[in-house]
Enzyme design. Structure first.
Site, short mmCIF file in Angstrom:
data_model
loop_
_atom_site.label_atom_id
_atom_site.label_comp_id
_atom_site.label_asym_id
_atom_site.label_seq_id
_atom_site.Cartn_x
_atom_site.Cartn_y
_atom_site.Cartn_z
N LYS A 165 40.24 -22.39 28.93
CA LYS A 165 39.03 -22.37 29.75
C LYS A 165 39.25 -23.44 30.83
O LYS A 165 38.74 -24.55 30.75
CB LYS A 165 37.81 -22.66 28.87
N1 PPE Z 1 35.35 -14.71 28.95
C1 PPE Z 1 35.18 -15.60 29.94
C2 PPE Z 1 36.02 -15.50 31.16
C3 PPE Z 1 34.21 -16.60 29.80
O1 PPE Z 1 34.05 -17.50 30.79
C4 PPE Z 1 33.42 -16.65 28.64
C5 PPE Z 1 32.37 -17.69 28.49
C6 PPE Z 1 33.65 -15.70 27.62
C7 PPE Z 1 34.62 -14.74 27.82
C8 PPE Z 1 32.89 -15.72 26.32
O2 PPE Z 1 33.27 -16.82 25.52
P1 PPE Z 1 32.26 -17.50 24.48
O3 PPE Z 1 31.27 -18.27 25.28
O4 PPE Z 1 33.14 -18.37 23.66
O5 PPE Z 1 31.64 -16.41 23.70
N2 PPE Z 1 31.75 -18.10 29.69
C9 PPE Z 1 31.06 -19.36 29.75
C10 PPE Z 1 30.83 -19.79 31.18
C11 PPE Z 1 29.70 -19.17 31.90
C12 PPE Z 1 29.50 -19.80 33.25
O6 PPE Z 1 28.97 -19.12 34.16
O7 PPE Z 1 29.84 -20.98 33.43
C13 PPE Z 1 29.82 -19.37 28.89
O8 PPE Z 1 29.29 -18.32 28.53
O9 PPE Z 1 29.38 -20.46 28.54
#
Ligand code: PPE
Length: 313
Positions: A165
């Protein structure tokens, strides 16, 4: 943080390298390496109101992923995972939130510029918290979100590390998201270079066909903690969940239901992709059941998922 209106973040006190400081005083140098080159790693976590006060959802897994992201970038976080976890709990507590979004961030600081970030080790670290409602708006949650396929492709794993991330990865997400909004949609659907479905700009994707739930998997996707939670919840409810690889857009067009998962997005139904209604063209029944169960789990209303909660008190 909705569309229009006052979009300023009110984060109260921010944890900056061991100290809790007011938002206005939480500053970084304009020469920070990460500001120039995107060399940061972060997490998105939520705390929810429960009958025992605020509880942080899957804190340990999020902190572990933060350290994995840092390892991929050769960024040294000068704290242990336990110290970061404690700092997160403390930041939520001090700000008095009932529920909030939590954003830990670690980055290469301002010791030197030039592409090589390593002279800037160890990392600088901050933890900010703020109240954040429905990620794609209340309408999307009730009626389903509209997706459009992005002309920006998801980068392959030998271009950028999608499992980290990392700040720089989100240039790809931001480009896709801006274009999706400009096209009148709520979110972007990102495909890989071969045209297979990867993920949303900030969410993982699922679809439902003939009662089976398919969790879309791709080597370039962030391993979602919400995704993992929803799979466990669905299986506990007696549903069959399968991981689906090499999913093309037409599989989604003809699915019974499509939904997205993410910490910010929680479980959000998808009602339209590229102007084609999905299933009935509204929020799917099974999707909404999983959404209800997920929200019950994160708020401590399901004893079997209390294991995922860290109480703040
Ligand atoms: N893919 C991506 C690219 C992503 O950024 C997230 C979370 C996910 C999948 C889902 O991961 P999880 O949160 O572990 O279920 N995206 C984060 C950032 C959002 C933002 O706009 O900043 C979030 O949901 O916190």
């Amino acid at each position: 943080m909705g569309k229009g209106g006052d979009t300023r973040i009110r984060a109260g006190k921010i944890w900056m390298d061991g100290e809790l400081v007011p938002q206005e005083e939480a500053r970084v140098s304009v020469l920070a390496h990460a500001l120039h080159y995107g060399t940061s790693v972060f997490e998105g976590i939520r705390a929810y109101e429960t009958d025992e006060g605020p509880a942080i959802f899957r804190l340990e897994e999020h902190v572990e992923r933060l350290f994995h992201s840092a390892k991929i970038l050769r960024l040294e976080i000068p704290y242990s995972p336990e110290e970061i976890s404690q700092a997160i709990v403390e930041t939520v507590r001090v700000n008095g939130w009932k529920s909030c979004y939590i954003r830990p961030l670690a980055w290469f600081g301002a010791t030197s510029l030039g592409v090589n970030p390593l002279p800037n080790n160890p990392a600088e670290v901050m933890i900010a918290t703020w109240e954040w409602g429905a990620y794609l708006g209340e309408d999307a949650v009730r009626k389903g979100a509209k997706l459009v396929t992005s002309s920006w492709r998801r980068f392959p794993g030998d271009v950028m590390p999608g499992k980290a991330k990392a700040g720089g990865n989100y240039v790809n997400s931001a480009l896709a998201k801006m274009d999706a909004l400009a096209a009148g949609a709520d979110e972007a659907l990102l495909l890989d270079k071969e045209g297979f479905v990867a993920e949303g700009s900030g969410e993982n994707l699922f679809y439902v066909k003939n009662g089976v739930i398919y969790a879309i998997e791709h080597s370039v996707n962030l391993p979602g903690i919400t995704r993992d939670s929803v799979i466990e919840i669905a299986e506990d409810l007696g549903h069959t969940v399968e991981e689906a690889y090499r999913v093309t857009r037409e599989i989604l067009f003809t699915a019974d239901e499509v939904f997205m998962t993410g910490t910010a997005a929680e479980v959000t139904p998808v009602s339209m992709i590229d102007n084609r209604p999905i299933g009935s063209g509204s929020a799917g029944e099974l999707t909404m059941k999983l959404r209800r169960e997920y929200l019950a789990a994160v708020t401590g209303n399901k004893p079997e998922y209390r294991k995922w909660l860290t109480l703040v008190k």
